[in-house]
Motif scaffolding. Structure first.
Motif, mmCIF file in Angstrom:
data_model
loop_
_atom_site.group_PDB
_atom_site.id
_atom_site.type_symbol
_atom_site.label_atom_id
_atom_site.label_comp_id
_atom_site.label_asym_id
_atom_site.label_seq_id
_atom_site.Cartn_x
_atom_site.Cartn_y
_atom_site.Cartn_z
ATOM 1 N N ASP A 184 -37.775 -1.986 18.407
ATOM 2 C CA ASP A 184 -38.883 -2.866 18.813
ATOM 3 C C ASP A 184 -39.969 -2.897 17.731
ATOM 4 O OD1 ASP A 184 -37.595 -3.393 21.184
ATOM 5 O OD2 ASP A 184 -38.866 -2.061 22.399
ATOM 6 N N PHE A 185 -40.274 -1.728 17.183
ATOM 7 C CA PHE A 185 -41.286 -1.639 16.132
ATOM 8 C C PHE A 185 -40.860 -2.455 14.908
ATOM 9 C CE2 PHE A 185 -42.942 0.326 12.268
ATOM 10 C CZ PHE A 185 -44.302 0.324 12.529
ATOM 11 N N LEU A 186 -39.604 -2.292 14.503
ATOM 12 C CA LEU A 186 -39.109 -3.015 13.334
ATOM 13 C C LEU A 186 -39.090 -4.519 13.581
ATOM 14 C CD1 LEU A 186 -36.302 -0.527 12.316
ATOM 15 C CD2 LEU A 186 -38.381 -1.025 11.020
ATOM 16 N N LYS A 187 -38.712 -4.910 14.787
ATOM 17 C CA LYS A 187 -38.714 -6.337 15.124
ATOM 18 C C LYS A 187 -40.127 -6.895 15.079
ATOM 19 C CE LYS A 187 -34.670 -6.601 18.158
ATOM 20 N NZ LYS A 187 -34.239 -6.773 19.561
ATOM 21 N N SER A 188 -41.094 -6.126 15.560
ATOM 22 C CA SER A 188 -42.473 -6.610 15.576
ATOM 23 C C SER A 188 -43.028 -6.763 14.159
ATOM 24 C CB SER A 188 -43.369 -5.681 16.396
ATOM 25 O OG SER A 188 -43.605 -4.470 15.707
ATOM 26 N N LYS A 189 -42.525 -5.972 13.224
ATOM 27 C CA LYS A 189 -42.971 -6.075 11.835
ATOM 28 C C LYS A 189 -42.330 -7.261 11.114
ATOM 29 C CE LYS A 189 -43.879 -2.633 9.184
ATOM 30 N NZ LYS A 189 -43.837 -1.431 8.356
ATOM 31 N N LYS A 190 -41.186 -7.656 11.607
ATOM 32 C CA LYS A 190 -40.469 -8.751 10.965
ATOM 33 C C LYS A 190 -41.036 -10.075 11.457
ATOM 34 C CE LYS A 190 -35.863 -10.101 9.790
ATOM 35 N NZ LYS A 190 -34.470 -9.823 9.904
#
Length: 183
Positions: free
Chosen positions: A81-87
């Protein structure tokens, strides 16, 4: 038995039991988060969020798997979720028409070490990296990966197969570089 007693106390909102569980699992779960995030501050933030969520949802823990496995799934989900939010943008790919070929040969050539494999996994394209990491490093099966990433099992198998192909290419070029540098 000891662990289930602590979990039951946590369900009753016992703060000392929560602290015991946290201390027991924080280092291992931090390592899981670091494998995904590669940044200590981000890993610590995600880890804290994962523990908060785990304690909020602990009543959903039924003991069908170990507490560690249940918690690890929360940590992995939080990392993704964190990585998706950064993308900023993601491109959806309809992989429903693809049919994967099962092939479980994960052998690598002599001279390639685990650090080389981990380094190569990081270089994989986004859609393959997480599937390969969850399958090889974290030990998730296709069903678990498909649930975490919200993709079909067919897409999971396809991404794993293609990710494995990319991984082998990266490792072969690494071996070529090693030979060239040693000559």
């Amino acid at each position: 038995m000891f662990q289930l007693d602590i979990v039951e106390k946590c369900k009753a909102n016992d703060r000392s039991a929560q602290l015991k569980l946290y201390r027991q699992y924080c280092d291992g779960m931090y390592c899981v988060a670091m494998r995904f995030l590669k940044n200590a501050d981000d890993a610590e933030d995600v880890l804290q969020e994962a523990f908060v969520k785990a304690f909020q949802k602990i009543h959903q823990f039924k003991g069908e798997v170990t507490f560690g496995a249940w918690l690890k799934r929360i940590v992995v989900n939080k990392c993704i979720d964190f990585l998706k939010s950064k993308k900023e943008q993601t491109i959806a790919l309809d992989e429903s028409y693809m049919s994967p070929v099962e092939h479980d040969d994960w052998t690598i050539e002599e001279g390639i070490g685990m650090d080389d494999v981990k380094e190569a996994i990081v270089k994989l394209s986004e859609k393959y990296k997480y599937v390969v990491m969850m399958y090889l490093v974290e030990g998730f099966d296709h069903k678990e990966i498909s649930q975490v990433l919200d993709i079909t099992e067919t897409a999971c198998r396809t991404r794993l197969l293609r990710g494995k192909g990319q991984l082998k290419e990266l490792l072969q070029s690494k071996k070529y570089e090693m030979r060239r540098n040693n000559s």
